[in-house]
Structures are given as structure tokens and as C-alpha cells.
Write an enzyme that holds these catalytic residues in place. Structure first.
Site, mmCIF file in Angstrom:
data_model
loop_
_atom_site.group_PDB
_atom_site.id
_atom_site.type_symbol
_atom_site.label_atom_id
_atom_site.label_comp_id
_atom_site.label_asym_id
_atom_site.label_seq_id
_atom_site.Cartn_x
_atom_site.Cartn_y
_atom_site.Cartn_z
ATOM 1 N N GLU A 146 165.966 14.242 102.870
ATOM 2 C CA GLU A 146 167.040 13.204 102.052
ATOM 3 C C GLU A 146 168.088 14.650 102.503
ATOM 4 O O GLU A 146 168.607 15.408 101.887
ATOM 5 C CB GLU A 146 166.596 13.516 100.368
ATOM 6 C CG GLU A 146 165.307 13.036 100.126
ATOM 7 C CD GLU A 146 165.207 13.410 98.689
ATOM 8 O OE1 GLU A 146 165.016 13.570 97.892
ATOM 9 O OE2 GLU A 146 163.457 13.257 98.818
ATOM 10 N N GLU B 22 158.642 11.922 98.727
ATOM 11 C CA GLU B 22 158.494 12.981 98.820
ATOM 12 C C GLU B 22 157.100 13.802 99.717
ATOM 13 O O GLU B 22 156.866 14.448 100.356
ATOM 14 C CB GLU B 22 159.359 14.804 97.544
ATOM 15 C CG GLU B 22 160.688 14.852 98.087
ATOM 16 C CD GLU B 22 161.204 14.099 96.269
ATOM 17 O OE1 GLU B 22 160.519 12.705 96.362
ATOM 18 O OE2 GLU B 22 162.257 13.890 96.655
ATOM 19 N N PHE C 34 166.034 20.382 96.221
ATOM 20 C CA PHE C 34 166.213 21.342 95.332
ATOM 21 C C PHE C 34 164.472 22.176 95.013
ATOM 22 O O PHE C 34 163.608 20.765 94.950
ATOM 23 C CB PHE C 34 166.532 20.633 93.846
ATOM 24 C CG PHE C 34 168.294 20.771 93.630
ATOM 25 C CD1 PHE C 34 168.741 19.621 94.608
ATOM 26 C CD2 PHE C 34 168.632 21.391 92.665
ATOM 27 C CE1 PHE C 34 169.784 18.776 94.238
ATOM 28 C CE2 PHE C 34 169.644 20.692 92.814
ATOM 29 C CZ PHE C 34 171.111 20.205 93.569
ATOM 30 N N ALA C 35 164.090 22.853 94.998
ATOM 31 C CA ALA C 35 162.758 23.380 94.419
ATOM 32 C C ALA C 35 162.469 22.931 93.345
ATOM 33 O O ALA C 35 160.759 23.064 93.485
ATOM 34 C CB ALA C 35 162.501 25.256 95.121
ATOM 35 N N ASP C 36 163.080 22.953 92.696
ATOM 36 C CA ASP C 36 162.592 21.939 91.099
ATOM 37 C C ASP C 36 162.337 20.518 91.429
ATOM 38 O O ASP C 36 161.556 20.376 90.594
ATOM 39 C CB ASP C 36 163.804 21.256 90.450
ATOM 40 C CG ASP C 36 165.075 22.992 89.830
ATOM 41 O OD1 ASP C 36 165.346 23.157 89.222
ATOM 42 O OD2 ASP C 36 165.167 23.498 90.984
ATOM 43 N N PHE C 37 162.272 19.976 92.722
ATOM 44 C CA PHE C 37 161.393 18.447 92.909
ATOM 45 C C PHE C 37 159.620 18.875 93.228
ATOM 46 O O PHE C 37 159.676 18.574 93.474
ATOM 47 C CB PHE C 37 162.477 18.563 93.682
ATOM 48 C CG PHE C 37 163.835 17.813 93.456
ATOM 49 C CD1 PHE C 37 164.360 17.611 92.339
ATOM 50 C CD2 PHE C 37 164.377 17.395 94.531
ATOM 51 C CE1 PHE C 37 165.310 17.720 91.854
ATOM 52 C CE2 PHE C 37 166.186 17.164 93.808
ATOM 53 C CZ PHE C 37 166.829 17.061 92.844
ATOM 54 N N HIS D 191 167.115 21.445 87.754
ATOM 55 C CA HIS D 191 168.462 21.306 88.808
ATOM 56 C C HIS D 191 168.328 22.850 88.987
ATOM 57 O O HIS D 191 169.673 23.379 90.018
ATOM 58 C CB HIS D 191 169.704 20.777 89.008
ATOM 59 C CG HIS D 191 169.362 19.226 89.278
ATOM 60 N ND1 HIS D 191 168.773 18.491 88.452
ATOM 61 C CD2 HIS D 191 169.186 18.060 90.287
ATOM 62 C CE1 HIS D 191 168.838 17.395 88.523
ATOM 63 N NE2 HIS D 191 168.798 16.802 90.362
#
Ligand SMILES: Cc1ncc(C[n+]2csc(CCOP(=O)(O)OP(=O)(O)O)c2C)c(N)n1
Lengths: 333, 348
Positions: free
Chosen positions: B44, B75, B98-101, B144
Site C-alpha cells: 500500500e 492484505e 505496519f506490523a500491527d496489521f 500502530h
């Protein structure tokens, strides 16, 4: 598609309320914007200042929040996104506590733990999430609970058009339709998912077309027209309240500012026309022409909104900073 | 936009180039894209925007939209696409903003990308690089700001690399692209040298112009010392180095071990360092429990508990979501203050 021509004229009081809600939202967003940038210079530092972190503001998208939430009562649920303030205000979230949360204060909705993307106000069944499209599934559950409990409360899930390409969006539409849940899905098409223009992300011209794939009605409202939103949302909410199941409403709206504050927007070719497309002056002029508003009432609405925002920010900054010794509290009930 | 600060030159008269970690990462990607037409980048806002954290600046202009592709916010679909493309011989680099996703696409990563080689009995290779931004410190709150490297490292089948500095950012990127396995490449937002985020004074570093690999699975001693080993990764390496300089004044000689790779973990380097210092502090911006800090300590204890002359200390996020308010966030992050206290505690 045009809906407005065949519709009856809205009552003047409804029009004024729609306008007032839009002005209240804009007033809040403008104030947050100036507070956010007030102490981030020289040299923008995202983590500095009285309001740190990412900040996604919704100027230009007021018609969606105002038009949809005008049909809701505090017992209805609303889930919003990383860009939540306009929807929160229109649904009656406590503005002062929301401001305090944005300022990271103990008096905030989440005692400073959540921040601007994570606002929860159980008094009006409001929540939001920073993970794209992940507000939809919980809205299904709230609708499920409302039906289980009896009565005709509904849940509204608001997302951006970018979110409509996420798995959670499609799973939620199917499940809501299958179980005829009292849900209204609202897609805010502001043309952009950060820097990605809608045609570069989405195979269909209108997300309303996707509703057919899930056996529910779909409507798209053009021109960021608050009255058209109001009418279309009225149909969708009435359908949900009557137990007839979910609907999908897409509104072509406008992101007037950056994706987040500090966004250079160099990817954006439509910036020159943004100001002309601001929905608030357009609606104001329409109401002035129709004699529904006069200059005095326009000024009064603006002054009232500014005063309300002033009170909210005053409450926020008077609220203490959270105590670092309690940084690990609230993980469990 | 060019990705190289100044023209490449072999002349010894040219002073060493200093790049930010972001630019060094991009340079690593670009040099492999130049060399190998099967490498492409998707994610993205990686095209015109150049990556929200400048992970792809200039790549679209240089390699075109066929090889540098903006994706929809889908994703699961594009993670799986990377796996499928890799299975058919391409070498995708796929960015999770972001790794959070990870939550919205972890099935494609963990159950597919990372298991196919095993399930196929070694017959199918999946050479994907998953890049992702990690870390907090700028009030981006609970969804985030996470590091989550322990989560990726816990699940078998993917290598996990975490550069702390520009030179490693380039070398680990090149090594990751050339590796025939899925490699998760995690870059800390606060170490990228972004102009819009407060940064460490170590964000700029010397980066050789030519292509080179930083070996995956090799830790490096970022500062040698006799009294205590501070084992860590990512932005915390910089904090550890700063604190090491400070406590040197108190007569404490700190060794900073930059693990650089969590999978495979350089257990020998950890044991070797602790066998010299006898004391261990693990600094981990990920959650405290069930993660890197426990793994590092277990590595020492399993080998020989008598190597430690004092109980080891962990400085990690105390199993709480990252709070938004600055004072709360600073209380849970592994700040220099907490690192200093841990060093004093373990050397007391
Ligand atoms: C699962 C996930 N992927 C990516 C992001 C990063 N992200 C935040 S906002 C955004 C764009 C969202 O676009 P849209 O849904 O159209 O909403 P808008 O920002 O235009 O209001 C992206 C990609 C995220 N927060 N969550």
C-alpha cells in the site's frame, strides 16, 4: 444516479439540523488541526506537541456523518474508522471527553489510553478502529445483540471506500444479509485511500453495485449532497428497524485535507478544486436562497459551534495528564 | 527522486557516504531489482507516495508500475499473491505497512508462505521478503506501535531480520531478497531517519556503494565491553549505545550485542558474550512475556547457568497494549532510563 428530483422537500428544521451538525464538526476539526500543529514547528515532528501521533481529520466529509446520524438515537450503535471525529460528533459522542482523549488526558473517553483512532463512548454505543474494515464485524454483533434483546435499535458501520476491498468488508456483508441483521453499511468514497486513487484500488465503479452480490439494496449518493444522504440513509435505517435486513450506502464525498496531518499530498491532482467543492458553503447558500436560513442564523450557528468547541478544548486541557505509574492498568476487567 | 545521495565512486578520495536507514534500505532493494528482473515490490502506498515510511522512495520512477505496485487495502490477497508469485519463480518483496496489521493477513503468512516449503517436503520454495514498519515512541497508540517480532519469530518457517542501522539495512535487504525462504524484514520507524519524526543521532550511517550481503543469522557486537552484555535489536540498539556511553562514566563497561536476526538466532554470539561479561540485560521493545527476551535468557541458561554471575534482567513492554498518552507510552517503552536502571541493577 440522481435521487433528489423525485423526493419531497425536507422540513426546514431538518435542514437546519443537518447544517448545524456539519458546522459543529468543521469547527471541531479546524480547532483540532490548529491545536495539533501549534507546537510541532519548526520542522514537523509527528510525536511532538500537545496532540501527538497520527491525526486523520474529516473536513469535507461532514455530509455523510450528518445525513446518516440524523436518523439515529443514542441506543443505536455506530462503528467508525481511523477518521472518526465527524461520525462521533454527529452521533452524539461527548465532545469534551473526546477532545480530552485526543489530548491524551485522564478525563478522556479512554483516560488517554486510546487516542484519536480508538474512541469508545458506550453511552451512545460508539466505537472506532484504526485497522481498515475491522469496524464492520463488531457492528454485526451489536445488531445481533439488539435484535436478541428486542426492540428496533440498529447498528451503522462506517468505512472508507478503500476498506471495501478488505476481506472483513465482504464477510460482514454476507453474514449480515444471511442473518437479516439490522445493520446499515455506509461507505465514504472520498476518492483516495491515502495516496491510492479509487480507480487504482477498486474494480467496480460504485460500491453500491457490490450490494447485489450479498442480496441487499445498495445506493450511491453523488455530489456530497447532505440531503440526498439524509434521504438514502432514512430508507436504509427504516429497513433495518423494520427487521428487513441490512443495506449498503455509498456516498461520494470529499477529503479536503491530507490523509493525515503532515501528508504532503504530492500525489494529488485534484487539490486546486477542493475549496470550491467544500460542502458547507454550498449547503449554506442553498438554505439562504430557500429562506430557511438568514445571515443572522448562520452567524449564530457558527458562534454556538465555536463556543461548544471552546468548552470542549477547555475541558480537555484542564484535565490532568494520566499518571505514568498507572500505565499498565485497564488491561483486564 | 534519486535513491543514492551521491554518485558511486571507487576513488579513495571520496569520503564515505552517509545515508539514512530508509535510503540504505531503498538502495538495497534497487540494486537487487537492477540485477534480477524477477524482483518486484508491492504494497500500500509504495508507488507514488514512496512508502509511508520512505521504504520505496524513487523506486516507481526508476522501475515503473509493473514492478513497483500499489495494491488495494487487501492484505490477505496481496500477501497470498506474493506467495504464489514466488512459488512460480518470481522474488516478491511485499510490504505490510505496519506490523500491527498482521492480523488481517497472518494466515497467508504463517499457514501458507511459511509452511509450504516444509509441507512440500522441500519441493517448493517461497522466496518472499515481507517488509514491515514496527515500533512506537510517537504516540501512535495500541494498533500502530507494536514490534511483534516475537510473534513472527515464534511461528516456524520464516526468517526474521531487524536492521538497526543503515549499513545493515542495505546488507540484510540484499541477503533477504537472495534467500530462498520467506524473510520478514522489520524496520523501526524511529530508526529510519525520517524528517518528520524525532530521531536518534545515530540514524545516519556509512553505507558502502556496492552491493553486499549482511549475513542472516549473525549478531554483531556494536560496542565491546567487559562488565555486562546488553542484547537487543532495532532502535533499542541506539538507546543501549547511548546508555553505554553514559555509564562508562560510572565505571561500567557495557557490551552491546545487536542480534540483527531473530530467526535464526545467533545463540553462539549470545553465549560467547555472556561468557565474558557474566551479566545479561535483554532490551526488547516487544512484549515482555513469551518472546525474544525470554528466548535470549533461555539460550544462556540452557547452555550453562553458571555463566551468569547475576540474575539476568529484561527491559521490555510490560504486557500492556501501547498507550496513546505520551507519559504512559514512555512508561512502558524500553527507554534509556529503564535500560540504565537495568544495567545498574545487574552490575550492583
Ligand atoms: C488493515 C489495514 N491496512 C492498512 C492500513 C493503513 N491505512 C490507514 S488508512 C488507509 C486508507 C484508508 O482508505 P479509506 O478506507 O478509503 O479511508 P479514508 O482514509 O479515505 O477515510 C490505510 C491504507 C490500516 N490502518 N489497516
Amino acid at each position: 444516479m440522481a435521487f433528489a428530483t423525485s423526493e419531497e422537500v425536507l422540513e426546514a428544521a431538518v435542514c437546519v439540523d443537518l447544517y448545524r451538525t456539519m458546522v459543529r464538526i468543521r469547527s471541531f476539526e479546524e480547532r483540532i488541526r490548529s491545536e495539533y500543529h501549534a507546537d510541532k514547528s519548526p520542522g514537523f515532528d509527528i510525536g511532538a506537541g500537545r496532540i501527538p501521533g497520527e491525526m486523520h481529520l474529516a473536513a469535507g466529509q461532514e455530509p455523510v456523518a450528518a445525513g446518516v446520524c440524523a436518523h439515529l438515537r443514542p441506543s443505536d450503535a455506530v462503528t467508525a474508522t481511523h477518521r472518526p471525529h465527524h461520525v462521533a460528533i454527529a452521533h452524539g459522542v461527548d465532545m469534551a471527553k473526546m477532545a480530552a482523549e485526543i489530548f491524551g488526558r485522564e478525563g478522556g473517553l479512554g483516560h488517554g489510553r486510546g487516542g484519536h483512532m480508538h474512541l469508545f463512548d458506550p453511552a451512545v454505543h460508539f466505537s472506532c478502529s484504526g485497522i481498515i474494515a475491522e469496524g464492520l464485524p463488531p457492528a454485526l454483533g451489536q445488531a445481533f445483540a439488539f435484535r436478541h434483546r428486542g426492540g428496533d435499535d440498529v447498528a451503522v458501520a462506517v468505512t472508507g471506500e478503500g476498506a471495501a476491498n478488505q476481506g472483513a468488508f465482504h464477510e460482514s456483508l454476507n453474514l449480515a444479509a444471511l442473518w437479516r441483521l439490522p445493520v446499515v453499511f455506509v461507505v465514504e468514497d472520498n476518492d483516495w485511500g491515502i495516496s491510492v486513487a479509487r480507480p487504482a484500488s477498486t474494480a467496480v465503479a460504485s460500491n453500491a453495485d457490490r450490494a447485489a452480490g450479498y442480496a441487499m439494496p445498495g445506493e450511491r449518493v453523488e455530489n456530497n449532497d447532505v440531503e440526498a444522504v439524509y434521504r438514502a440513509a432514512g430508507r436504509a435505517v427504516a429497513r433495518a428497524r423494520a427487521g428487513e435486513g441490512p443495506s449498503l450506502l455509498e456516498v461520494h464525498t470529499l477529503r479536503m485535507w491530507g490523509h493525515f496531518e503532515g501528508d504532503p499530498q504530492t500525489y494529488r491532482g485534484d487539490l486546486a478544486t477542493v475549496e470550491d467543492r467544500d460542502p458547507i458553503p454550498h449547503y449554506r447558500d442553498r438554505l439562504l436562497e430557500a429562506g430557511i436560513l438568514d445571515e443572522g442564523s448562520v452567524e449564530q450557528i457558527a458562534a454556538d459551534a465555536a463556543a461548544e468547541v471552546e468548552r470542549a478544548v477547555a475541558f480537555a486541557v484542564a484535565s490532568p495528564e494520566p499518571d505514568p505509574a498507572a500505565a499498565t492498568s485497564y488491561v483486564f476487567a | 527522486m534519486t535513491v543514492v545521495d551521491q554518485p558511486t565512486s571507487r576513488s579513495p578520495a571520496v569520503p564515505p557516504r552517509r545515508l539514512t536507514m530508509a535510503k540504505a534500505m531503498v538502495e538495497g532493494i534497487a540494486s537487487e531489482m537492477e540485477r534480477d528482473p524477477s524482483v518486484f515490490y508491492l504494497g500500500e502506498d509504495v508507488g507514488a507516495y514512496g512508502g509511508i515510511f520512505s521504504s520505496t522512495t524513487g523506486l516507481l520512477e526508476r522501475f515503473g508500475p509493473e514492478r513497483v505496485r500499489d495494491t488495494p487495502i487487501s492484505e490477505t490477497a496481496f500477501m497470498g499473491l506474493a506467495t504464489g508469485a514466488a512459488v512460480e519463480g518470481l522474488r516478491p518483496i511485499v510490504e505490510l505497512m505496519f506490523a500491527d496489521f498482521f492480523g488481517v493477513c497472518m494466515d497467508q503468512i504463517s499457514n501458507h508462505m511459511a509452511k509450504i516449503h516444509f509441507e512440500s517436503g522441500g519441493n517448493v520454495k517461497v522466496p518472499v521478503v515481507v517488509t514491515s514498519a514496527v515500533g512506537g515512541g510517537y504516540s501512535d497508540a495500541a494498533q500502530h506501535s507494536q514490534c511483534l517480532w516475537g510473534t513472527f519469530a515464534h511461528l516456524p518457517g520464516m526468517k526474521v531480520v531487524i536492521p538497526s542501522n543503515p549499513a545493515d539495512a542495505k546488507g540484510l535487504m540484499i541477503a533477504a531478497i537472495r534467500d530462498d525462504n520467506p524473510v520478514v524484514y522489520l524496520f523501526h520507524k524511529g530508526a529510519m531517519g525520517l524528517p518528520w519524526m524525532s530521531k536518534t543521532h545515530r540514524a545516519l550511517g556509512e553505507v558502502p556503494s556496492e552491493a553486499y550481503e549482511t549475513p542472516i543469522g549473525k549478531a554483531v557486537v556494536a560496542r565491546s565491553g567487559r562488565d555486562v552484555t546488553v542484547a537487543t535489536v532495532s532502535l533499542s540498539v541506539h538507546h543501549a549505545l547511548d546508555v553505554a556511553d553514559e555509564v562508562a562514566a560510572d565505571g561500567i563497561d557495557v557490551e552491546v550485542l545487536d542480534l540483527r536476526t531473530l530467526v535464526p538466532l545467533d545463540r553462539e554470539a549470545i553465549v560467547e558474550s555472556v561468557s565474558r561479561t557474566g551479566r545479561l540485560v535483554v532490551v526488547d521493545e516487544d512484549y515482555h512475556s513469551y518472546g525474544m527476551s525470554g528466548e535470549v535468557i533461555a539460550t544462556v541458561v540452557e547452555r550453562d547457568p553458571s555463566l551468569l554471575v547475576a540474575a539476568p534482567v529484561r527491559v521490555a513492554v510490560p504486557d500492556v497494549p501501547i498507550p496513546y498518552a505520551r507519559a504512559l507510552e514512555q512508561a512502558v517503552l524500553p527507554t534509556p532510563e529503564r535500560i540504565r536502571a537495568a544495567i545498574h541493577a545487574v552490575t550492583r
